[in-house]
Design an enzyme around this catalytic site. Structure first.
Site, PDB file in Angstrom:
ATOM      1  N   GLY A   1      40.303  38.238  34.990  1.00 59.08           N
ATOM      2  CA  GLY A   1      41.202  37.114  35.609  1.00 59.08           C
ATOM      3  C   GLY A   1      42.418  37.270  34.937  1.00 59.08           C
TER       4      GLY A   1
ATOM      5  N   SER B   1      44.386  36.011  31.650  1.00 55.43           N
ATOM      6  CA  SER B   1      44.156  35.377  30.451  1.00 55.43           C
ATOM      7  C   SER B   1      45.018  34.110  30.253  1.00 55.43           C
ATOM      8  CB  SER B   1      44.259  36.118  29.369  1.00 55.43           C
ATOM      9  OG  SER B   1      45.417  36.918  29.281  1.00 55.43           O
TER      10      SER B   1
ATOM     11  N   CYS C   1      37.709  42.169  30.280  1.00 54.66           N
ATOM     12  CA  CYS C   1      39.222  42.430  30.696  1.00 54.66           C
ATOM     13  C   CYS C   1      39.939  40.799  29.905  1.00 54.66           C
ATOM     14  CB  CYS C   1      39.375  42.568  32.010  1.00 54.66           C
ATOM     15  SG  CYS C   1      41.042  43.161  32.392  1.00 54.66           S
TER      16      CYS C   1
ATOM     17  N   ARG D   1      47.858  43.959  26.330  1.00 53.63           N
ATOM     18  CA  ARG D   1      47.801  43.904  27.727  1.00 53.63           C
ATOM     19  C   ARG D   1      48.484  44.740  28.531  1.00 53.63           C
ATOM     20  NH1 ARG D   1      49.110  37.655  29.048  1.00 53.63           N
ATOM     21  NH2 ARG D   1      48.523  38.589  31.005  1.00 53.63           N
TER      22      ARG D   1
ATOM     23  N   ILE E   1      41.243  47.297  36.319  1.00 51.58           N
ATOM     24  CA  ILE E   1      42.565  46.688  36.889  1.00 51.58           C
ATOM     25  C   ILE E   1      43.614  46.021  36.090  1.00 51.58           C
ATOM     26  CG2 ILE E   1      42.872  44.884  38.754  1.00 51.58           C
ATOM     27  CD1 ILE E   1      41.270  47.362  39.594  1.00 51.58           C
TER      28      ILE E   1
ATOM     29  N   HIS F   1      35.416  46.692  33.951  1.00 51.64           N
ATOM     30  CA  HIS F   1      34.706  45.416  34.818  1.00 51.64           C
ATOM     31  C   HIS F   1      33.160  45.867  35.110  1.00 51.64           C
ATOM     32  CE1 HIS F   1      38.227  42.966  34.933  1.00 51.64           C
ATOM     33  NE2 HIS F   1      38.961  44.088  35.282  1.00 51.64           N
TER      34      HIS F   1
ATOM     35  N   GLU G   1      31.078  43.769  35.911  1.00 47.86           N
ATOM     36  CA  GLU G   1      30.638  43.023  36.824  1.00 47.86           C
ATOM     37  C   GLU G   1      30.788  43.580  38.226  1.00 47.86           C
ATOM     38  OE1 GLU G   1      33.107  42.747  34.970  1.00 47.86           O
ATOM     39  OE2 GLU G   1      34.756  41.264  35.976  1.00 47.86           O
TER      40      GLU G   1
END
Lengths: 336, 200
Positions: free
Chosen positions: B52, B54, B84, B116, B145, B181, B183
Site C-alpha cells: 500500500g 507506507s 512492499c 523507496r 509495483i 507481492h 499476495e
C-alpha cells in the site's frame, strides 16, 4: 474485510486469455495498432502490472491538487496519491471555456517533491494528451469527463499504453466498457465540483444493483445483457463470479466530508477520490487528515465520528445543488 | 492460530485470501482477522503488513495508537510478514530514490536498509520470476509495483532471494520482508513459510 473466492492472479489469467486472442488476430495481420508483444523475463506495463497498481490504492484517498504546496499537504495528511489538475472541478465549472490537461511543468514539480504516486487527467479520447503524460512518467492517467471531451464518440484504447488508466462510470455497462477498453480502475462519476455526494451515491447503487441482477439471471439473459452493454460476454461472467467489478472501484464526485467518504466505503467503494472538497474548504489540512482517517476506518462509526469532529461544517465548501444546474452544465453525461 | 492483517489500506484483502489458501495447504486451523485498533492485536499469533502506501499506513496507525503497540509486539517476537510498504515499515533505515530522506512514522526494527521507489515510478513497475527454492517454493511469477529495494542487510538478517543482484526477500528471526507481492501471485510459498514461523 472482504474475502473473495478468486485471487488477483486468477483474474489476471483471464485478462491474459483475452489478450492472447487479440495477439492471435494480430499475428494474422488483422490488427496492427497493438503494442509489441514482450517475451523477455522482466516485463513492464503488462496487464498484470497495470491492474496491480490500483490494488495498492485501496482503502485510500486520492486528492486533487493544483500545485506543490497542496501536494505536500495531501502527502502529509496520508493521501495514497495525488491527482494534478490545472483547476479544481469547482473552478472548471465557474470558469467555463475548454478545460485541458494540466501544465506538465507543474506535474513534474509535484512528481519531484513527493514520494506517493502522481496522477493526472486527460480529456476523453485525447490520445496525445495521454501520450504526453506517459512520456512524462505519471503513475496513472484519468480519462476524465471533468475536462472538455476531445472525442464525443470514442474513448482511448488504453491497452496501447503502459501506464494504467482510471475511468469514470455511472452504471455497470459504462464500467465494463471502460474495462474492456483497458481501464485498470473505475470510479463513479458523481457530479464533480458540487460538494454534493448524491450523484456518487446514485451511481454506486446502480452499479451494485446491476451486478446483483446479473447474478440472479440465466446464462442466456446474461448474454443478452453483454450485447446491450456492448462488452464481451466473458467479462460479464467474470463479474458474476467475483460479485463485483473485476478491477478496483473508487467513489468520486462531490465527496466533501469524512462522513461522505465513509458512506461511499460502506456502499462498497474500494477507496475515495476527493476533488474540490478539500482545497475549496477553509480547513484543507485538517480536513484532508480527517477524510483519510474516516476512509481507512469506515467500518467503525466511533472513528468516523472522531474524524467528523476534526472538521467544522461551517468551513466545508459551499456546494451546489444538482437540481439548480442546467442539463448542459452537468459533467457526468460526458462520454458514455 | 490467529493471523492479523493491518487493514487500513492496500492489498489486505488479497493477503487474506492467500493466507487462507496457505492455511488450507498446510492443514492448519486458523482465523484471519483485520487489525485496525490496538485491541485487535490481542491474541494475534502473527501479523501481516500489506502493500500500500507506507506513509498512509504509518500515519493512520500512529493516529490510532496502533504503531507503538505493534512495535513492542514485533520487538518481543511476534511473527511478521511485511510486503512492499510493509517491508518499508519494518526497515531500520529508509530513504527515497528521488526525494531522499523524508520523515514518516515507521516500525524500524529490521536490520535492513531500504530505498523507496528504487526501480522508478509506475512506468518502471514490472513482473518477473523470482526463485523461492530457499524457502521450499519454486520459481514464481510476481509483480513489483513502484517497489522498494533492500540494498543492505546486517546482523542476523539473511537474504532469501535476489533479482539481478538486488535483494527482494529477507528474513530476520521473526520478521520477513519482501519487496514483491506474494499476495498477487499464484504461489502461496511465502505465506506458508510465514505460517510455519508462526507455528513454531
Amino acid at each position: 474485510m472482504r474475502l473473495y473466492e478468486i485471487s488477483f492472479y486468477e483474474v489476471e489469467q483471464f485478462f491474459y486469455k483475452l489478450a492472447e486472442l487479440r495477439d492471435i488476430i494480430k499475428d494474422q495481420g488483422l490488427l496492427t495498432f497493438l503494442p509489441e508483444k514482450q517475451s523477455y523475463d522482466i516485463i513492464q506495463g503488462s496487464a498484470m502490472v497495470k491492474h496491480a497498481f490500483p490494488i495498492f490504492q485501496k482503502g485510500g484517498v486520492v486528492m486533487d491538487v493544483t500545485n506543490v504546496t497542496q501536494a505536500e499537504i495531501a502527502e502529509d495528511a496520508g493521501a495514497t496519491a495525488v491527482m494534478v489538475l490545472d483547476k479544481l472541478p469547482y473552478d472548471v465549472r465557474k470558469s467555463g471555456g475548454v478545460a485541458r490537461m494540466a501544465d506538465p511543468k507543474i506535474i513534474e514539480e509535484v512528481m519531484n517533491s513527493i514520494t506517493i504516486p502522481v496522477m493526472a487527467k486527460v480529456r476523453i479520447g485525447h490520445y496525445y494528451e495521454a501520450k504526453v503524460l506517459e512520456a512524462l512518467g505519471v503513475d496513472m492517467i484519468d480519462e476524465s469527463e471533468v475536462l472538455t471531451p476531445a472525442d464525443e464518440e470514442h474513448h482511448i484504447n488504453k491497452w496501447e499504453f503502459k501506464v494504467p488508466f482510471v475511468n469514470g462510470a455511472r452504471n455497470l455497462g459504462e464500467a465494463l466498457r471502460r474495462i474492456t477498453e483497458g481501464a485498470s480502475m473505475i470510479r463513479t462519476k458523481g457530479e464533480a465540483g458540487t460538494g454534493n455526494v448524491s450523484e456518487a451515491v446514485k451511481h454506486m447503487k446502480i452499479i451494485n444493483s446491476e451486478i446483483r441482477s446479473l447474478i440472479s439471471m440465466s446464462e442466456e439473459d446474461r448474454m443478452k445483457k453483454a450485447r446491450e452493454y456492448q462488452v464481451p460476454y466473458q467479462i460479464v461472467e467474470l463479474t458474476v463470479k467475483l460479485g463485483r467489478l473485476p478491477v478496483v472501484n473508487f467513489a468520486a464526485g462531490g465527496i466533501a466530508t469524512p462522513a461522505d467518504a465513509a458512506l461511499m466505503m460502506w456502499l462498497g467503494a474500494d477507496g475515495i477520490f476527493v476533488g474540490s472538497g478539500i482545497f475549496k474548504s477553509q480547513d484543507p489540512d485538517v480536513r484532508a487528515k480527517a477524510i483519510v482517517l474516516a476512509t481507512a476506518n469506515w467500518e467503525d462509526p466511533e472513528i468516523v465520528l472522531e474524524a467528523q469532529k476534526m472538521i467544522s461544517e461551517s468551513k466545508s465548501m459551499m456546494g451546489i445543488d444538482i437540481k439548480s444546474l442546467k442539463p448542459e452544465e452537468l459533467l457526468q453525461v460526458r462520454g458514455q | 492460530m490467529r493471523i492479523g492483517i493491518i487493514a487500513y489500506q492496500g492489498s489486505f484483502e488479497e493477503h487474506a485470501l492467500q493466507t487462507k489458501r496457505a492455511l488450507d495447504n498446510l492443514k492448519i486451523q486458523g482465523e484471519i482477522v483485520a487489525v485496525k485498533k490496538p485491541k485487535d492485536l490481542q491474541d494475534v499469533d502473527g501479523i501481516i503488513i500489506p502493500g500500500g502506501e507506507s506513509t498512509t499506513i504509518g500515519i493512520v496507525a500512529q493516529k490510532l495508537g496502533l504503531l507503538d503497540e505493534l512495535k513492542e509486539k514485533i520487538n518481543s517476537g511476534l511473527p511478521t510478514l511485511g510486503t512492499c510498504a510493509g517491508a518499508i515499515m519494518l526497515a531500520k533505515d529508509v530513504s527515497d530514490a528521488k526525494v531522499g530522506k523524508k520523515s514518516q512514522p515507521l516500525i524500524g526494527l529490521m536490520d535492513i536498509s531500504v530505498i523507496r521507489n528504487y526501480y522508478g515510478r509506475q512506468r518502471e513497475s514490472f513482473e518477473a520470476t523470482v526463485d523461492l527454492s530457499e524457502i521450499g517454493g519454486g520459481k514464481a511469477r510476481v509483480v513489483f509495483i513502484r517497489a522498494p529495494a533492500i540494498i543492505k542487510t546486517w546482523g542476523d538478517t539473511k537474504a532469501i532471494t535476489k533479482l539481478n543482484d538486488v535483494i527482494t526477500m529477507a528474513v530476520e528471526n521473526n520478521m520477513i520482508a519482501t519487496t514483491f507481492h506474494p499476495e498477487l501471485s499464484s504461489t502461496t510459498a511465502v505465506h506458508e513459510f510465514f505460517l510455519k514461523i508462526v507455528k513454531k
